[in-house]
Design a protein around this motif. Structure first.
Motif, mmCIF file in Angstrom:
data_model
loop_
_atom_site.group_PDB
_atom_site.id
_atom_site.type_symbol
_atom_site.label_atom_id
_atom_site.label_comp_id
_atom_site.label_asym_id
_atom_site.label_seq_id
_atom_site.Cartn_x
_atom_site.Cartn_y
_atom_site.Cartn_z
ATOM 1 N N VAL A 11 34.974 37.575 28.790
ATOM 2 C CA VAL A 11 36.232 37.727 29.523
ATOM 3 C C VAL A 11 36.193 38.962 30.415
ATOM 4 N N VAL A 12 35.727 40.072 29.879
ATOM 5 C CA VAL A 12 35.674 41.305 30.665
ATOM 6 C C VAL A 12 34.706 41.158 31.833
ATOM 7 N N TRP A 15 36.127 38.761 34.489
ATOM 8 C CA TRP A 15 37.202 39.397 35.235
ATOM 9 C C TRP A 15 36.650 40.420 36.226
ATOM 10 N N GLY A 18 34.976 38.643 39.088
ATOM 11 C CA GLY A 18 35.978 38.049 39.957
ATOM 12 C C GLY A 18 36.634 39.077 40.854
ATOM 13 N N VAL A 19 36.912 40.244 40.308
ATOM 14 C CA VAL A 19 37.526 41.312 41.090
ATOM 15 C C VAL A 19 36.546 41.842 42.137
ATOM 16 N N GLY A 25 40.851 37.727 39.729
ATOM 17 C CA GLY A 25 40.311 36.984 38.602
ATOM 18 C C GLY A 25 40.602 35.495 38.718
ATOM 19 N N LEU A 28 42.394 33.510 32.413
ATOM 20 C CA LEU A 28 41.660 33.774 31.172
ATOM 21 C C LEU A 28 40.507 32.803 30.956
ATOM 22 N N ASP A 31 37.791 33.198 33.785
ATOM 23 C CA ASP A 31 37.025 34.430 33.579
ATOM 24 C C ASP A 31 36.071 34.284 32.402
ATOM 25 N N GLY A 35 32.162 34.554 32.842
ATOM 26 C CA GLY A 35 31.538 35.631 32.078
ATOM 27 C C GLY A 35 30.460 35.148 31.124
ATOM 28 N N THR A 65 28.203 41.212 33.576
ATOM 29 C CA THR A 65 28.875 41.330 34.865
ATOM 30 C C THR A 65 27.898 41.117 36.010
#
Length: 81
Positions: A11-12, A15, A18-19, A25, A28, A31, A35, A65
């Motif tokens: 998830v992190v 996100w 995406g940013v 994002g 949920l 992402d 991820g 990431t």
């Protein structure tokens, strides 16, 4: 516990990717999918560099990431073609 760790990192990483790539994002679930796929790609590409990137939570997020960013860039290029 490993599943929760993997989901959190996914998830992190999704996100963050995406940013960084798209400017926002994907929600949920989006992402999480980006991820997790990014973590698999990052693990394959950077697996030999494990000592250089480091381990633990931060290293896992960085690798996932980077893999997710690569995935989003490739998808963007394919979408334009």
């Amino acid at each position: 516990m490993n599943v929760l760790f993997f989901l959190f990192v996914g998830v992190v990483a999704g996100w963050l990717a995406g940013v960084l790539v798209k400017g926002g994002g994907f929600g949920l679930i989006g992402d999480l999918v980006v991820g997790i796929i990014g973590a698999l790609i990052g693990g394959l590409l950077f697996g030999g560099l494990g000592g250089l990137i480091g381990g633990g939570l931060l290293g896992s997020i960085v690798v996932a990431t980077l893999g997710a960013i690569l995935l989003l860039v490739v998808l963007r290029v394919l979408k334009r073609a």
